[in-house]
Design an enzyme around this catalytic site. Structure first.
Site, PDB file in Angstrom:
ATOM      1  CB  SER A 175      11.088 -65.204 -46.429  1.00 50.52           C
ATOM      2  OG  SER A 175      11.533 -63.875 -46.308  1.00 50.52           O
ATOM      3  CE1 TYR A 188       6.096 -63.285 -45.731  1.00 49.24           C
ATOM      4  CE2 TYR A 188       8.327 -62.724 -45.095  1.00 49.24           C
ATOM      5  CZ  TYR A 188       7.436 -63.179 -46.034  1.00 49.24           C
ATOM      6  OH  TYR A 188       7.884 -63.522 -47.276  1.00 49.24           O
TER       7      TYR A 188
HETATM    8  N1  LIG Z   1       8.331 -60.979 -52.988  1.00 46.87           N
HETATM    9  C1  LIG Z   1       9.268 -61.024 -52.035  1.00 46.87           C
HETATM   10  O1  LIG Z   1       9.972 -60.045 -51.767  1.00 46.87           O
HETATM   11  C2  LIG Z   1       9.489 -62.287 -51.256  1.00 46.87           C
HETATM   12  C3  LIG Z   1      10.563 -62.357 -50.388  1.00 46.87           C
HETATM   13  C4  LIG Z   1      10.765 -63.528 -49.674  1.00 46.87           C
HETATM   14  C5  LIG Z   1       9.897 -64.592 -49.833  1.00 46.87           C
HETATM   15  N2  LIG Z   1       8.846 -64.494 -50.673  1.00 46.87           N
HETATM   16  C6  LIG Z   1       7.963 -65.629 -50.786  1.00 46.87           C
HETATM   17  O2  LIG Z   1       7.836 -66.087 -52.115  1.00 46.87           O
HETATM   18  C7  LIG Z   1       6.541 -66.643 -52.294  1.00 46.87           C
HETATM   19  C8  LIG Z   1       5.882 -66.054 -53.536  1.00 46.87           C
HETATM   20  O3  LIG Z   1       5.860 -64.663 -53.400  1.00 46.87           O
HETATM   21  P1  LIG Z   1       5.356 -63.702 -54.566  1.00 46.87           P
HETATM   22  O4  LIG Z   1       6.139 -62.463 -54.390  1.00 46.87           O
HETATM   23  O5  LIG Z   1       5.355 -64.422 -55.848  1.00 46.87           O
HETATM   24  O6  LIG Z   1       3.857 -63.423 -54.070  1.00 46.87           O
HETATM   25  P2  LIG Z   1       2.550 -63.105 -54.915  1.00 46.87           P
HETATM   26  O7  LIG Z   1       1.682 -62.304 -54.006  1.00 46.87           O
HETATM   27  O8  LIG Z   1       2.904 -62.547 -56.251  1.00 46.87           O
HETATM   28  O9  LIG Z   1       1.917 -64.542 -55.172  1.00 46.87           O
HETATM   29  C9  LIG Z   1       1.320 -65.294 -54.153  1.00 46.87           C
HETATM   30  C10 LIG Z   1       0.224 -66.154 -54.745  1.00 46.87           C
HETATM   31  O10 LIG Z   1      -0.361 -66.935 -53.702  1.00 46.87           O
HETATM   32  C11 LIG Z   1      -1.752 -66.952 -53.867  1.00 46.87           C
HETATM   33  N3  LIG Z   1      -2.461 -67.146 -52.596  1.00 46.87           N
HETATM   34  C12 LIG Z   1      -2.507 -66.276 -51.555  1.00 46.87           C
HETATM   35  N4  LIG Z   1      -3.311 -66.775 -50.586  1.00 46.87           N
HETATM   36  C13 LIG Z   1      -3.776 -67.967 -51.025  1.00 46.87           C
HETATM   37  C14 LIG Z   1      -4.662 -68.925 -50.495  1.00 46.87           C
HETATM   38  N5  LIG Z   1      -5.253 -68.773 -49.301  1.00 46.87           N
HETATM   39  N6  LIG Z   1      -4.914 -70.038 -51.211  1.00 46.87           N
HETATM   40  C15 LIG Z   1      -4.344 -70.200 -52.437  1.00 46.87           C
HETATM   41  N7  LIG Z   1      -3.507 -69.324 -52.994  1.00 46.87           N
HETATM   42  C16 LIG Z   1      -3.231 -68.210 -52.308  1.00 46.87           C
HETATM   43  C17 LIG Z   1      -2.087 -65.594 -54.448  1.00 46.87           C
HETATM   44  O11 LIG Z   1      -3.324 -65.599 -55.130  1.00 46.87           O
HETATM   45  C18 LIG Z   1      -0.903 -65.334 -55.381  1.00 46.87           C
HETATM   46  O12 LIG Z   1      -1.164 -65.801 -56.681  1.00 46.87           O
HETATM   47  C19 LIG Z   1       5.776 -66.389 -51.016  1.00 46.87           C
HETATM   48  O13 LIG Z   1       5.784 -67.546 -50.220  1.00 46.87           O
HETATM   49  C20 LIG Z   1       6.578 -65.285 -50.342  1.00 46.87           C
HETATM   50  O14 LIG Z   1       6.460 -65.346 -48.933  1.00 46.87           O
HETATM   51  C21 LIG Z   1       8.632 -63.361 -51.405  1.00 46.87           C
HETATM   52  C1  LIG Z   2       3.491 -65.398 -45.607  1.00 38.64           C
HETATM   53  O1  LIG Z   2       4.398 -65.648 -46.656  1.00 38.64           O
HETATM   54  C2  LIG Z   2       4.556 -64.566 -47.530  1.00 38.64           C
HETATM   55  C3  LIG Z   2       5.475 -65.000 -48.653  1.00 38.64           C
HETATM   56  O2  LIG Z   2       6.473 -65.824 -48.215  1.00 38.64           O
HETATM   57  C4  LIG Z   2       5.120 -63.402 -46.782  1.00 38.64           C
HETATM   58  O3  LIG Z   2       5.300 -62.309 -47.641  1.00 38.64           O
HETATM   59  C5  LIG Z   2       4.159 -63.038 -45.677  1.00 38.64           C
HETATM   60  O4  LIG Z   2       4.681 -61.998 -44.909  1.00 38.64           O
HETATM   61  C6  LIG Z   2       3.922 -64.228 -44.808  1.00 38.64           C
HETATM   62  N1  LIG Z   2       2.943 -63.899 -43.826  1.00 38.64           N
HETATM   63  C7  LIG Z   2       3.135 -64.152 -42.533  1.00 38.64           C
HETATM   64  C8  LIG Z   2       2.038 -63.691 -41.639  1.00 38.64           C
HETATM   65  O5  LIG Z   2       4.116 -64.704 -42.112  1.00 38.64           O
END
Ligand SMILES: NC(=O)c1ccc[n+]([C@@H]2O[C@H](COP(=O)([O-])OP(=O)(O)OC[C@H]3O[C@@H](n4cnc5c(N)ncnc54)[C@H](O)[C@@H]3O)[C@@H](O)[C@H]2O)c1
Ligand SMILES: *[C@@H]1O[C@H](CO)[C@@H](O)[C@H](O)[C@H]1NC(C)=O
Ligand SMILES: *[C@@H]1O[C@H](CO)[C@@H](O)[C@H](O)[C@H]1NC(C)=O
Ligand SMILES: *[C@@H]1O[C@H](CO)[C@@H](O)[C@H](O)[C@H]1NC(C)=O
Length: 304
Positions: A175, A188
């Site tokens: 991120s 995070y």
């Molecule tokens: N959405 C944002 O703004 C953003 C920004 C920066 C980084 N990210 C990163 O991108 C990645 C995907 O984000 P997203 O927005 O698609 O999130 P999301 O919440 O849509 O999807 C996350 C998925 O991970 C699964 N998951 C959560 N805990 C789990 C566990 N213990 N075991 C197995 N699966 C598990 C959930 O069921 C879900 O399907 C993440 O790593 C997030 O940190 C997202």
């Molecule tokens: C874990 O990762 C997810 C997706 O990248 C992020 O949104 C979340 O804040 C993270 N949690 C921590 C505790 O760092």
């Protein structure tokens, strides 16, 4: 004398790589995309958001997909759509990424069912979105287990075979919060900084082992409109937009298929974060406030 030659050699190489990367900046990457047809791709967190979209993209390119999520329903939905749309091989596994045992056990099952993994995408993540002192210990631990440690265990499970073949790719979704601190995201940010550091070190280790056929990519997006960060605000959407999941996945695929080691989304981060590194701390704090990074989490709601 020896040192002079080494210095000269290094300066010349640095200039060469600089020019090379400037040239590539102006040419479309699609010219040099690698062929991933018939490769096996494992995606964690494939039951929703970015994970699901990434699975669709790889299936479309002719890859067999292996989907991991704790949410079996979401995962099954992704798989059903893949089979219907692309008619390609797709296996789903319900796995809790906060458990190391569960990861290793499922990895062994995958190897029995479909064989080795060529591309590993560590995407699953969770967010608490509270001020540091208000985060419960258990939640912080969970975040680190899912957001950071899980990457170690999946990599340990699937890297050996990639090393043997000197062919493969490990993609970690971190991120922008893995590059700069944010109020209300201490746990995070810490977990994402760790992912960035892990990927960079792993990449250096692979180079020193001369396993240059095994690639790594770390993806650092600012906010993406997937619902994970529901409620967050951006002050200057022209400079720091909350991008659509489709756009984020376009950039991710572009980076993966052209073996980029880092992908920052949106591109303005390259400018903002490079400038940040050159400025005194007080300027950094001021600009972080000006760009709304200090209080972007104020109206955070998150997933229900
Ligand atoms: N959405 C944002 O703004 C953003 C920004 C920066 C980084 N990210 C990163 O991108 C990645 C995907 O984000 P997203 O927005 O698609 O999130 P999301 O919440 O849509 O999807 C996350 C998925 O991970 C699964 N998951 C959560 N805990 C789990 C566990 N213990 N075991 C197995 N699966 C598990 C959930 O069921 C879900 O399907 C993440 O790593 C997030 O940190 C997202
Ligand atoms: C874990 O990762 C997810 C997706 O990248 C992020 O949104 C979340 O804040 C993270 N949690 C921590 C505790 O760092
Ligand atoms: C993928 O597999 C199909 C069917 O086995 C084969 O025809 C095709 O050439 C393979 N493609 C690559 C790039 O290996
Ligand atoms: C990317 O890496 C693979 C090996 O994993 C290699 O076959 C391919 O040529 C590389 N492509 C580019 C554009 O660097």
């Amino acid at each position: 004398m020896h040192l002079i030659v080494e210095t000269l050699f290094t300066v010349i190489l640095v200039l060469y790589y600089l020019i090379e990367s400037i040239v590539w900046t102006f040419l479309p990457n699609s010219w040099r995309y690698k062929d991933v047809q018939n490769q096996t791709v494992l995606i964690t967190g494939a039951g929703s958001g970015l994970g699901r979209l990434l699975a669709f993209r790889f299936a479309k390119l002719g890859c067999a997909t292996v989907l991991w999520d704790i949410d079996s329903k979401g995962n099954a939905k992704t798989a059903a759509e893949i089979k219907q749309r692309y008619n390609s091989e797709c296996l789903t596994y319900t796995v809790d990424l906060s458990s190391k045992e569960s990861i290793y056990e499922t990895a062994n099952k995958v190897k029995e069912d479909i064989g080795e993994i060529n591309i590993l995408i560590n995407n699953a993540g969770i967010v608490t979105g509270k001020k540091f002192m208000e985060c419960q210990d258990a939640l912080i631990e969970k975040t680190f287990q899912v957001n950071t440690s899980a990457h170690f265990w999946t990599t340990k499970a699937f890297l050996p075979r990639m090393l043997k073949l000197n062919h493969g790719h490990i993609v970690n979704i971190a991120s922008a919060a893995g590059l700069t601190g944010v109020t209300g995201l201490a746990d995070y940010c810490a977990s994402k900084f760790a992912v960035v550091g892990f990927t960079e070190s792993l990449s250096m280790e692979l180079t020193s082992l001369e396993k240059t056929g095994v690639k790594t990519t770390v993806v650092c997006p600012y906010y993406i409109d997937t619902g994970m960060f529901k409620g967050v605000k951006t002050k200057f959407p022209e400079i720091l937009p909350i991008v659509t999941p489709e756009h984020a996945v376009d950039r991710m695929m572009d980076g993966i298929l052209s073996n980029k080691s880092e992908v920052w989304i949106p591109r303005s981060l390259y400018v903002l974060l490079s400038v940040k590194g050159l400025l005194p701390t007080k300027c950094q704090a001021l600009l972080s406030q000006f760009f709304g990074i200090s209080n972007c989490m104020d109206e955070f709601v998150g997933r229900e």
